[in-house]
Design a protein around this motif. Structure first.
Motif, PDB file in Angstrom:
ATOM      1  N   HIS A 156     -96.465  52.741  50.492  1.00 56.84           N
ATOM      2  CA  HIS A 156     -95.178  52.052  50.334  1.00 56.84           C
ATOM      3  C   HIS A 156     -95.327  50.570  49.998  1.00 56.84           C
ATOM      4  O   HIS A 156     -94.393  49.972  49.448  1.00 56.84           O
ATOM      5  CB  HIS A 156     -94.262  52.276  51.543  1.00 56.84           C
ATOM      6  N   GLY A 157     -96.510  49.970  50.290  1.00 58.70           N
ATOM      7  CA  GLY A 157     -96.706  48.547  49.967  1.00 58.70           C
ATOM      8  C   GLY A 157     -96.527  48.257  48.483  1.00 58.70           C
ATOM      9  O   GLY A 157     -95.690  47.438  48.096  1.00 58.70           O
ATOM     10  N   VAL A 181     -84.553  53.259  57.894  1.00 59.64           N
ATOM     11  CA  VAL A 181     -85.172  52.579  59.038  1.00 59.64           C
ATOM     12  C   VAL A 181     -85.353  51.098  58.756  1.00 59.64           C
ATOM     13  O   VAL A 181     -85.452  50.675  57.607  1.00 59.64           O
ATOM     14  CB  VAL A 181     -86.559  53.177  59.394  1.00 59.64           C
ATOM     15  N   ALA A 182     -85.396  50.316  59.829  1.00 55.55           N
ATOM     16  CA  ALA A 182     -85.659  48.883  59.693  1.00 55.55           C
ATOM     17  C   ALA A 182     -87.159  48.678  59.507  1.00 55.55           C
ATOM     18  O   ALA A 182     -87.957  49.262  60.230  1.00 55.55           O
ATOM     19  CB  ALA A 182     -85.185  48.154  60.944  1.00 55.55           C
ATOM     20  N   CYS A 186     -91.850  48.759  62.441  1.00 64.09           N
ATOM     21  CA  CYS A 186     -93.312  48.849  62.410  1.00 64.09           C
ATOM     22  C   CYS A 186     -93.956  47.483  62.180  1.00 64.09           C
ATOM     23  O   CYS A 186     -95.020  47.204  62.699  1.00 64.09           O
ATOM     24  CB  CYS A 186     -93.764  49.787  61.302  1.00 64.09           C
ATOM     25  N   HIS A 187     -93.303  46.635  61.371  1.00 58.46           N
ATOM     26  CA  HIS A 187     -93.955  45.388  60.962  1.00 58.46           C
ATOM     27  C   HIS A 187     -93.845  44.292  62.008  1.00 58.46           C
ATOM     28  O   HIS A 187     -94.609  43.341  61.983  1.00 58.46           O
ATOM     29  CB  HIS A 187     -93.320  44.852  59.673  1.00 58.46           C
ATOM     30  N   CYS A 198     -98.228  40.189  51.924  1.00 58.08           N
ATOM     31  CA  CYS A 198     -98.328  40.636  50.537  1.00 58.08           C
ATOM     32  C   CYS A 198     -99.341  39.839  49.718  1.00 58.08           C
ATOM     33  O   CYS A 198     -99.800  40.303  48.692  1.00 58.08           O
ATOM     34  CB  CYS A 198     -96.966  40.544  49.855  1.00 58.08           C
ATOM     35  N   ARG A 209    -105.891  37.948  46.696  1.00 54.35           N
ATOM     36  CA  ARG A 209    -105.525  39.332  46.434  1.00 54.35           C
ATOM     37  C   ARG A 209    -104.248  39.338  45.610  1.00 54.35           C
ATOM     38  O   ARG A 209    -103.202  38.882  46.056  1.00 54.35           O
ATOM     39  CB  ARG A 209    -105.306  40.083  47.755  1.00 54.35           C
TER      40      ARG A 209
HETATM   41  C1  HEC Z   1     -93.515  53.661  59.858  1.00 55.03           C
HETATM   42  C2  HEC Z   1     -93.917  52.277  59.974  1.00 55.03           C
HETATM   43  C3  HEC Z   1     -93.542  51.371  58.800  1.00 55.03           C
HETATM   44  C4  HEC Z   1     -92.276  51.116  58.299  1.00 55.03           C
HETATM   45  C5  HEC Z   1     -90.946  51.695  58.757  1.00 55.03           C
HETATM   46  C6  HEC Z   1     -92.465  50.151  57.237  1.00 55.03           C
HETATM   47  N1  HEC Z   1     -93.782  49.817  57.100  1.00 55.03           N
HETATM   48 FE1  HEC Z   1     -94.600  48.591  55.687  1.00 55.03          FE
HETATM   49  N2  HEC Z   1     -96.404  48.749  56.576  1.00 55.03           N
HETATM   50  C7  HEC Z   1     -96.704  49.522  57.690  1.00 55.03           C
HETATM   51  C8  HEC Z   1     -98.073  49.254  58.108  1.00 55.03           C
HETATM   52  C9  HEC Z   1     -98.778  49.880  59.295  1.00 55.03           C
HETATM   53  C10 HEC Z   1     -98.580  48.283  57.207  1.00 55.03           C
HETATM   54  C11 HEC Z   1     -99.967  47.632  57.214  1.00 55.03           C
HETATM   55  C12 HEC Z   1     -99.943  46.454  58.167  1.00 55.03           C
HETATM   56  C13 HEC Z   1    -101.235  45.704  58.208  1.00 55.03           C
HETATM   57  O1  HEC Z   1    -101.978  45.721  57.226  1.00 55.03           O
HETATM   58  O2  HEC Z   1    -101.471  45.068  59.253  1.00 55.03           O
HETATM   59  C14 HEC Z   1     -97.519  48.017  56.251  1.00 55.03           C
HETATM   60  C15 HEC Z   1     -97.663  47.155  55.165  1.00 55.03           C
HETATM   61  C16 HEC Z   1     -96.652  46.879  54.253  1.00 55.03           C
HETATM   62  C17 HEC Z   1     -96.823  46.036  53.098  1.00 55.03           C
HETATM   63  C18 HEC Z   1     -98.106  45.355  52.663  1.00 55.03           C
HETATM   64  C19 HEC Z   1     -98.964  46.333  51.945  1.00 55.03           C
HETATM   65  C20 HEC Z   1    -100.140  45.646  51.315  1.00 55.03           C
HETATM   66  O3  HEC Z   1    -101.247  46.136  51.536  1.00 55.03           O
HETATM   67  O4  HEC Z   1     -99.969  44.679  50.612  1.00 55.03           O
HETATM   68  C21 HEC Z   1     -95.611  45.973  52.468  1.00 55.03           C
HETATM   69  C22 HEC Z   1     -95.299  45.220  51.190  1.00 55.03           C
HETATM   70  C23 HEC Z   1     -94.689  46.767  53.234  1.00 55.03           C
HETATM   71  N3  HEC Z   1     -95.366  47.320  54.309  1.00 55.03           N
HETATM   72  C24 HEC Z   1     -93.344  46.912  52.931  1.00 55.03           C
HETATM   73  C25 HEC Z   1     -92.431  47.576  53.758  1.00 55.03           C
HETATM   74  C26 HEC Z   1     -91.009  47.549  53.593  1.00 55.03           C
HETATM   75  C27 HEC Z   1     -90.279  46.800  52.501  1.00 55.03           C
HETATM   76  C28 HEC Z   1     -90.476  48.300  54.595  1.00 55.03           C
HETATM   77  C29 HEC Z   1     -89.021  48.594  54.862  1.00 55.03           C
HETATM   78  C30 HEC Z   1     -88.249  49.054  53.706  1.00 55.03           C
HETATM   79  C31 HEC Z   1     -91.560  48.820  55.387  1.00 55.03           C
HETATM   80  N4  HEC Z   1     -92.739  48.353  54.838  1.00 55.03           N
HETATM   81  C32 HEC Z   1     -91.406  49.650  56.473  1.00 55.03           C
HETATM   82  C33 HEC Z   1     -95.850  50.414  58.302  1.00 55.03           C
HETATM   83  C34 HEC Z   1     -94.485  50.525  58.058  1.00 55.03           C
END
Ligand code: HEC
Ligand code: HEC
Ligand code: HEC
Ligand code: HEC
Ligand code: HEC
Ligand code: HEC
Ligand code: HEC
Length: 390
Positions: A156-157, A181-182, A186-187, A198, A209
């Motif tokens: 999703h990133g 979901v918000a 998770c974040h 990012c 990066r």
């Molecule tokens: C189910 C849990 C979860 C949800 C809900 C979630 N994320 Fe994440 N996301 C993660 C995790 C775990 C990471 C990695 C965190 C780390 O590297 O410490 C991440 C990383 C990211 C990254 C960075 C990725 C990268 O490698 O550059 C982005 C962008 C991102 N999320 C966007 C979003 C957005 C926008 C939303 C809401 C629409 C969202 N995420 C919701 C779990 C989630």
């Protein structure tokens, strides 16, 4: 396929222009057909497994392994209320959390959603009212919006960074939930202001990066990024020299809101020392910073590190591109008159005063300067009445 209806997509289009005032109506969540326990299970699978599955069981609740067993007659350790009272939907904490009527018993479910749709709530209501049994005619598959495994950051990133779809349409303009979901669940709070989610590896956000994940220092889109933000022969420059710098990923024009060119980093010199400079993807033209202090210069990404000559040298030597009176002083060190910036050996001693947009002059004590006219005697040469810029 439960996708955004045409009208919602159009609303989304208009919303880009006026996000602050216009709230797009969120699209309908995917429908859940059927009734009974299977429909309830399908609904849990679609909306709840992100947080309540066998591997992640937030609130100590696993709805994947045996949802009925985990709910019916079970008392919440946290809130002291029964999760499902067979035959009594309103007396069941599950139903109340789904309709955001849980009172003091924590958050509604999903968190920050304001409750689920009337259809989904009715499904659970009917199931509990009918005795909360595990009976049903046929299992029902509910489509999730995202593919399985979407909780993985590598999946999703990139979608978020390239805005393959507008996340804010469902997750809310503040990404605090909307109809999905918000992201903070998770974040953690404040994540959108933490640039290194990012970019980069530190809080400056400056890449090593790139947004496409490239980390090879020779292949990133702008290899000398770090050189520019770190003090060397000049001060460490702020991002504003070359970009519109956001304070948050939700800032207007950044990633999520009002960016007409998602996935593309804009280089804009308007706020910096080189307001007229142009960047064409490879070269910068008309940049003050790469000029000699009198005329602007140009530079290409491939040009490599700079030395004094690359900005200040003229046809006949170091001082040729400087104002003409420099030539009459060619036998002296720059430090003689620019001691704030350079030392006698020609090294920059105060990077903050070099390429800062101001020419620092500190003439020898023997000389006083009024406008362009010098007075006094230096190196046995009477200077009285000498004009610097004749
Ligand atoms: C189910 C849990 C979860 C949800 C809900 C979630 N994320 Fe994440 N996301 C993660 C995790 C775990 C990471 C990695 C965190 C780390 O590297 O410490 C991440 C990383 C990211 C990254 C960075 C990725 C990268 O490698 O550059 C982005 C962008 C991102 N999320 C966007 C979003 C957005 C926008 C939303 C809401 C629409 C969202 N995420 C919701 C779990 C989630
Ligand atoms: C983004 C994560 C997340 C999602 C999605 C989510 N929950 Fe939760 N849930 C939690 C957290 C965290 C708690 C514990 C805090 C609380 O009770 O408010 C919780 C608690 C609960 C509880 C109370 C459990 C107890 O023993 O106290 C129930 C019931 C519940 N969730 C049901 C659901 C259902 C049903 C769904 C799907 C419609 C759902 N949740 C979706 C995070 C989530
Ligand atoms: C059309 C509505 C919609 C859009 C647009 C949308 N999401 Fe979601 N998102 C959902 C729903 C609904 C869920 C709950 C699970 C599901 O249905 O897939 C969800 C859940 C998630 C989750 C939790 C993991 C999971 O699989 O449940 C992440 C992470 C996420 N979305 C990220 C994003 C990102 C990043 C964007 C933008 C690129 C985005 N979403 C755009 C509706 C949407
Ligand atoms: C001297 C000018 C300059 C300064 C200062 C500067 N940048 Fe850049 N930045 C660039 C150039 C040039 C590019 C390359 C754009 C391209 O070719 O796509 C770029 C690209 C980027 C990108 C996109 C990288 C990618 O994925 O392609 C990000 C993010 C970025 N800069 C962030 C920052 C941040 C944050 C700062 C401040 C800490 C900063 N920059 C300071 C010139 C600069
Ligand atoms: C959710 C991911 C995300 C977060 C968090 C984020 N950015 Fe970015 N940033 C991007 C993306 C994606 C781009 C390039 C494409 C674009 O502009 O859409 C970008 C581009 C940039 C650029 C280049 C100019 C531009 O607007 O294109 C700068 C400078 C920048 N970011 C600075 C920051 C700073 C400073 C922060 C922290 C306050 C930050 N970013 C937080 C995703 C993010
Ligand atoms: C005799 C004194 C003196 C010496 C020696 C001297 N400068 Fe200057 N420099 C000046 C003065 C005076 C100015 C004009 C400041 C003004 O216009 O207000 C100036 C201006 C400049 C400027 C701005 C552009 C211009 O030409 O007006 C640069 C760049 C500069 N000097 C670099 C150097 C370097 C490099 C050296 C050593 C090779 C050097 N100077 C030696 C007195 C000196
Ligand atoms: C990237 C181009 C660039 C390089 C490389 C560079 N300069 Fe400069 N220098 C400038 C600009 C532009 C000025 C105009 C005044 C300012 O903004 O500080 C300047 C001004 C000066 C001045 C006048 C005093 C002042 O601070 O204004 C001196 C002396 C000077 N440079 C010496 C050097 C020396 C010595 C080196 C090599 C160690 C060097 N410069 C390398 C761009 C450069």
């Amino acid at each position: 396929m439960p996708r955004i209806p045409v009208w919602a997509a159009l609303v989304g289009l208009f919303a880009t222009a006026c996000d602050d005032t216009f709230f797009p109506v969120p699209p309908e969540p995917p429908p859940v057909d059927g009734d009974g326990y299977c429909a309830v299970q399908a609904f849990f699978a679609a909306d709840c497994f992100t947080c309540h599955a066998a591997d992640v069981a937030l609130g100590d609740l696993d709805l994947e392994t045996d949802a009925a067993g985990a709910l019916v007659g079970q008392v919440s350790a946290r809130w002291g209320e029964t999760l499902v009272v067979a035959g009594d939907p309103e007396g069941s904490l599950l139903y109340r959390k789904l309709t955001a009527t849980q009172g003091a018993a924590g958050a509604e479910m999903p968190p920050a959603s304001g409750g689920v749709s009337a259809e989904r709530a009715a499904l659970v209501y009917d199931w509990i009212a009918a005795g909360a049994t595990t009976e049903c005619s046929a299992p029902i598959v509910v489509e999730r919006h995202h593919p399985d495994g979407y909780d993985q950051p590598v999946v999703h990133g990139p979608d978020a960074k390239f805005q393959t779809e507008r996340c804010v349409d469902c997750h809310g303009l503040d990404l605090l939930g909307g109809t999905a979901v918000a992201c903070v669940t998770c974040h953690g709070g404040g994540w959108t202001a933490q640039c290194n989610w990012c970019h980069g590896t530190d809080s400056t956000g400056v890449p090593p990066r790139d947004i496409d994940g490239q980390t090879d220092p020779t292949l990133i889109s702008f290899p000398p990024h770090r050189t520019h933000i770190t003090a060397g022969i000049g001060p460490g420059f702020d991002c504003t020299e070359c970009h519109l710098k956001p304070i948050d990923a939700l800032s207007d024009g950044h990633v999520f809101l009002g960016d007409p060119t998602p996935g593309e980093a804009e280089v804009r010199f308007w706020w910096g020392r080189s307001p007229v400079a142009i960047y064409d993807g490879q070269s910068c033209s008309d940049v003050y910073c790469h000029g000699n202090g009198r005329e602007n210069g140009s530079i290409a990404k491939s040009d490599g590190p700079r030395d004094c000559d690359s900005c200040h040298q003229g046809p006949g030597g170091f001082s040729q591109l400087l104002s003409p009176p420099h030539n009459a002083h060619a036998s002296e060190t720059c430090a003689e008159c620019h001691g704030d910036t350079v030392d006698a050996a020609g090294a920059i001693v105060t990077p903050a005063k070099h390429v800062d947009g101001v020419v620092q002059v500190a003439l020898p004590v023997e000389i006083t300067r009024t406008g362009d006219t010098c007075d006094g005697t230096c190196h046995l040469q009477p200077h009285t009445g000498a004009v610097w810029n004749p």
